[in-house]
Design a protein around this motif. Structure first.
Motif, mmCIF file in Angstrom:
data_model
loop_
_atom_site.group_PDB
_atom_site.id
_atom_site.type_symbol
_atom_site.label_atom_id
_atom_site.label_comp_id
_atom_site.label_asym_id
_atom_site.label_seq_id
_atom_site.Cartn_x
_atom_site.Cartn_y
_atom_site.Cartn_z
ATOM 1 N N GLY A 45 -13.966 3.784 -3.603
ATOM 2 C CA GLY A 45 -13.651 4.371 -4.886
ATOM 3 C C GLY A 45 -12.257 3.967 -5.333
ATOM 4 O O GLY A 45 -11.496 3.361 -4.576
ATOM 5 N N PRO A 46 -11.858 4.313 -6.555
ATOM 6 C CA PRO A 46 -10.542 3.908 -7.085
ATOM 7 C C PRO A 46 -9.375 4.357 -6.208
ATOM 8 O O PRO A 46 -8.451 3.575 -5.945
ATOM 9 C CB PRO A 46 -10.503 4.580 -8.458
ATOM 10 N N SER A 47 -9.382 5.598 -5.748
ATOM 11 C CA SER A 47 -8.273 6.086 -4.926
ATOM 12 C C SER A 47 -8.247 5.397 -3.572
ATOM 13 O O SER A 47 -7.181 5.116 -3.008
ATOM 14 C CB SER A 47 -8.364 7.595 -4.752
ATOM 15 N N GLU A 48 -9.421 5.097 -3.038
ATOM 16 C CA GLU A 48 -9.489 4.409 -1.749
ATOM 17 C C GLU A 48 -9.044 2.954 -1.885
ATOM 18 O O GLU A 48 -8.436 2.400 -0.964
ATOM 19 C CB GLU A 48 -10.903 4.485 -1.197
ATOM 20 N N ARG A 49 -9.331 2.357 -3.019
ATOM 21 C CA ARG A 49 -8.833 0.997 -3.240
ATOM 22 C C ARG A 49 -7.310 0.982 -3.262
ATOM 23 O O ARG A 49 -6.675 0.028 -2.767
ATOM 24 C CB ARG A 49 -9.361 0.455 -4.560
ATOM 25 N N ALA A 50 -6.706 2.011 -3.832
ATOM 26 C CA ALA A 50 -5.244 2.080 -3.862
ATOM 27 C C ALA A 50 -4.676 2.090 -2.447
ATOM 28 O O ALA A 50 -3.663 1.443 -2.161
ATOM 29 C CB ALA A 50 -4.793 3.321 -4.637
ATOM 30 N N VAL A 51 -5.344 2.818 -1.546
ATOM 31 C CA VAL A 51 -4.912 2.839 -0.149
ATOM 32 C C VAL A 51 -5.062 1.448 0.465
ATOM 33 O O VAL A 51 -4.162 0.954 1.157
ATOM 34 C CB VAL A 51 -5.730 3.870 0.653
ATOM 35 N N LEU A 52 -6.199 0.825 0.204
ATOM 36 C CA LEU A 52 -6.460 -0.502 0.748
ATOM 37 C C LEU A 52 -5.399 -1.499 0.304
ATOM 38 O O LEU A 52 -4.826 -2.227 1.130
ATOM 39 C CB LEU A 52 -7.842 -0.980 0.300
ATOM 40 N N PHE A 53 -5.109 -1.525 -0.997
ATOM 41 C CA PHE A 53 -4.121 -2.476 -1.509
ATOM 42 C C PHE A 53 -2.726 -2.174 -0.947
ATOM 43 O O PHE A 53 -1.976 -3.096 -0.601
ATOM 44 C CB PHE A 53 -4.096 -2.434 -3.038
ATOM 45 N N ALA A 54 -2.380 -0.891 -0.852
ATOM 46 C CA ALA A 54 -1.070 -0.537 -0.305
ATOM 47 C C ALA A 54 -0.955 -0.949 1.154
ATOM 48 O O ALA A 54 0.105 -1.403 1.605
ATOM 49 C CB ALA A 54 -0.845 0.965 -0.457
ATOM 50 N N HIS A 55 -2.031 -0.807 1.900
ATOM 51 C CA HIS A 55 -2.034 -1.202 3.315
ATOM 52 C C HIS A 55 -1.788 -2.703 3.454
ATOM 53 O O HIS A 55 -0.910 -3.126 4.225
ATOM 54 C CB HIS A 55 -3.378 -0.827 3.938
ATOM 55 N N GLU A 56 -2.544 -3.505 2.731
ATOM 56 C CA GLU A 56 -2.393 -4.960 2.869
ATOM 57 C C GLU A 56 -1.066 -5.436 2.304
ATOM 58 O O GLU A 56 -0.462 -6.383 2.830
ATOM 59 C CB GLU A 56 -3.560 -5.664 2.161
ATOM 60 N N GLY A 83 0.745 9.127 -1.229
ATOM 61 C CA GLY A 83 1.184 10.504 -1.091
ATOM 62 C C GLY A 83 0.156 11.451 -0.516
ATOM 63 O O GLY A 83 0.239 12.669 -0.725
ATOM 64 N N ASP A 84 -0.822 10.934 0.221
ATOM 65 C CA ASP A 84 -1.886 11.786 0.772
ATOM 66 C C ASP A 84 -2.371 11.160 2.070
ATOM 67 O O ASP A 84 -3.091 10.156 2.063
ATOM 68 C CB ASP A 84 -3.033 11.905 -0.233
ATOM 69 N N ARG A 85 -2.011 11.751 3.193
ATOM 70 C CA ARG A 85 -2.373 11.193 4.488
ATOM 71 C C ARG A 85 -3.879 11.298 4.734
ATOM 72 O O ARG A 85 -4.477 10.402 5.323
ATOM 73 C CB ARG A 85 -1.604 11.905 5.611
ATOM 74 N N ARG A 86 -4.500 12.391 4.278
ATOM 75 C CA ARG A 86 -5.943 12.533 4.474
ATOM 76 C C ARG A 86 -6.719 11.502 3.662
ATOM 77 O O ARG A 86 -7.719 10.953 4.138
ATOM 78 C CB ARG A 86 -6.388 13.954 4.111
ATOM 79 N N LEU A 87 -6.275 11.249 2.453
ATOM 80 C CA LEU A 87 -6.923 10.219 1.642
ATOM 81 C C LEU A 87 -6.792 8.859 2.312
ATOM 82 O O LEU A 87 -7.754 8.075 2.356
ATOM 83 C CB LEU A 87 -6.307 10.173 0.241
ATOM 84 N N ALA A 88 -5.606 8.565 2.851
ATOM 85 C CA ALA A 88 -5.402 7.295 3.538
ATOM 86 C C ALA A 88 -6.316 7.177 4.743
ATOM 87 O O ALA A 88 -6.920 6.124 4.987
ATOM 88 C CB ALA A 88 -3.942 7.157 3.953
ATOM 89 N N ALA A 89 -6.434 8.257 5.511
ATOM 90 C CA ALA A 89 -7.303 8.236 6.689
ATOM 91 C C ALA A 89 -8.757 8.000 6.289
ATOM 92 O O ALA A 89 -9.472 7.189 6.909
ATOM 93 C CB ALA A 89 -7.177 9.547 7.456
#
Length: 328
Positions: free
Chosen positions: A159-170, A219-225
């Protein structure tokens, strides 16, 4: 000559004892500090090994500086030529392995860039066609800027929020130049086999470093996990496929010693997810980290002292030989 050989033997054997201490210390540190500790330990231990072999290889040449014939030196120490030759052979093997590792990494990077040629650039993100779910950090190469490579399949899986985590990770991998740290440890492992165990530990801590950076970015550790778990599941579900993505062309699994590019799906994902569900890691506390740090620092200090002691040992050897041959 025995003390000199003991110094050399200790310098070469010490990494076997230092690697467990380095891995233990890394496990007690925050991810960024752990990554730097592992990389620094690899460099220092590999350098000590090379210095010991160089010193051993130069024994006959140092004797020649005193105008001593090799035959006279060999009479005082019969093993001088075989030992020096063995040290030279090991140095040559190390140089060859270093060249092969460097060449393999360059070839892997070039191949990855070729296979992503059909991707569509959107800022620093390169979207490649294919139903396989994959994403990884692709470092700069031959004038081409670094990119976050993501497949259409991975974008559909998140989803959009999960993509944000993915892009931030890489992006954290790229901004932190994690590929450089990985390359340094790979090269160190080419010098001494014991240091190969630092590579797998470094890979995990680099992923944890990027995980923490992604969690801080959104800003959300659970979302990142949750995003990392979902991306890993999507990635593993397509691992056996034959799509047209980068993995389908055989690049993702073709890293040095089988290692892949730094990716959100790399490493023991359950441990990474569990770490994100816990509070942000703080600095080391208690006796455990201090003991591990003391053990690693002691091993590195001994390696440094042994390396510094080699010139003295060589000098004493030459002086002893001179006295034995020409008298006091």
């Amino acid at each position: 000559m025995t003390p000199f050989l003991v110094i050399v033997a200790l310098a070469v054997a010490l990494p076997w004892a230092a690697v467990p201490a380095a891995r233990r210390l890394a496990g007690l540190l925050p991810p960024r500090e752990a990554s730097w500790a592992l990389t620094g330990a690899a460099v220092l231990l590999a350098g000590g090994t090379v210095a010991a072999l160089v010193g051993l290889f130069h024994v006959p040449f140092l004797a020649a500086l005193e105008h001593l014939p090799l035959e006279r030196v060999a009479a005082d120490w019969p093993a001088v030529v075989p030992v020096s030759g063995a040290a030279g052979a090991l140095l040559a093997a190390q140089a060859l392995r270093l060249a092969l590792v460097a060449r393999r990494r360059r070839a892997l990077l070039s191949r990855a860039w070729r296979l992503t040629g059909e991707g569509t650039a959107e800022g620093d993100v390169l979207v490649v066609p294919g139903e396989e779910a994959e994403a990884f950090a692709l470092p700069r190469h031959r004038g081409r800027r670094a990119r976050v490579v993501v497949s259409e399949g991975m974008l559909k899986a998140l989803g959009p929020s999960e993509r944000a985590v993915l892009f931030a990770h890489e992006r954290a991998h790229l901004h932190g130049r994690h590929h450089v740290l990985s390359a340094v440890v790979d090269l160190a492992a080419a010098v001494h086999p014991a240091l190969a165990r630092l590579g797998s530990a470094l890979e995990f801590h680099l992923e944890r470093w990027a995980d923490e950076a992604a969690a801080a970015a959104v800003g959300d550790r659970r979302l990142a996990a949750a995003a990392i778990a979902r991306a890993a599941l999507a990635d593993s579900a397509g691992a056996g496929g034959h799509g047209a993505g980068v993995r389908g062309a055989g690049v993702r699994g073709a890293g040095v010693r089988g290692r892949r590019f730094l990716s959100v799906s790399t490493g023991p994902v359950p441990r990474r997810v569990q770490a994100l569900l816990e509070p942000e890691p703080a600095g080391p506390r208690g006796r455990g980290p201090r003991a591990a740090a003391a053990g690693l620092l002691a091993a590195v200090a001994v390696s440094a002292l042994l390396t510094l002691g080699l010139p003295y040992g060589l000098h004493e050897y030459v002086e002893h030989t001179v006295r034995a041959i020409v008298g006091p």
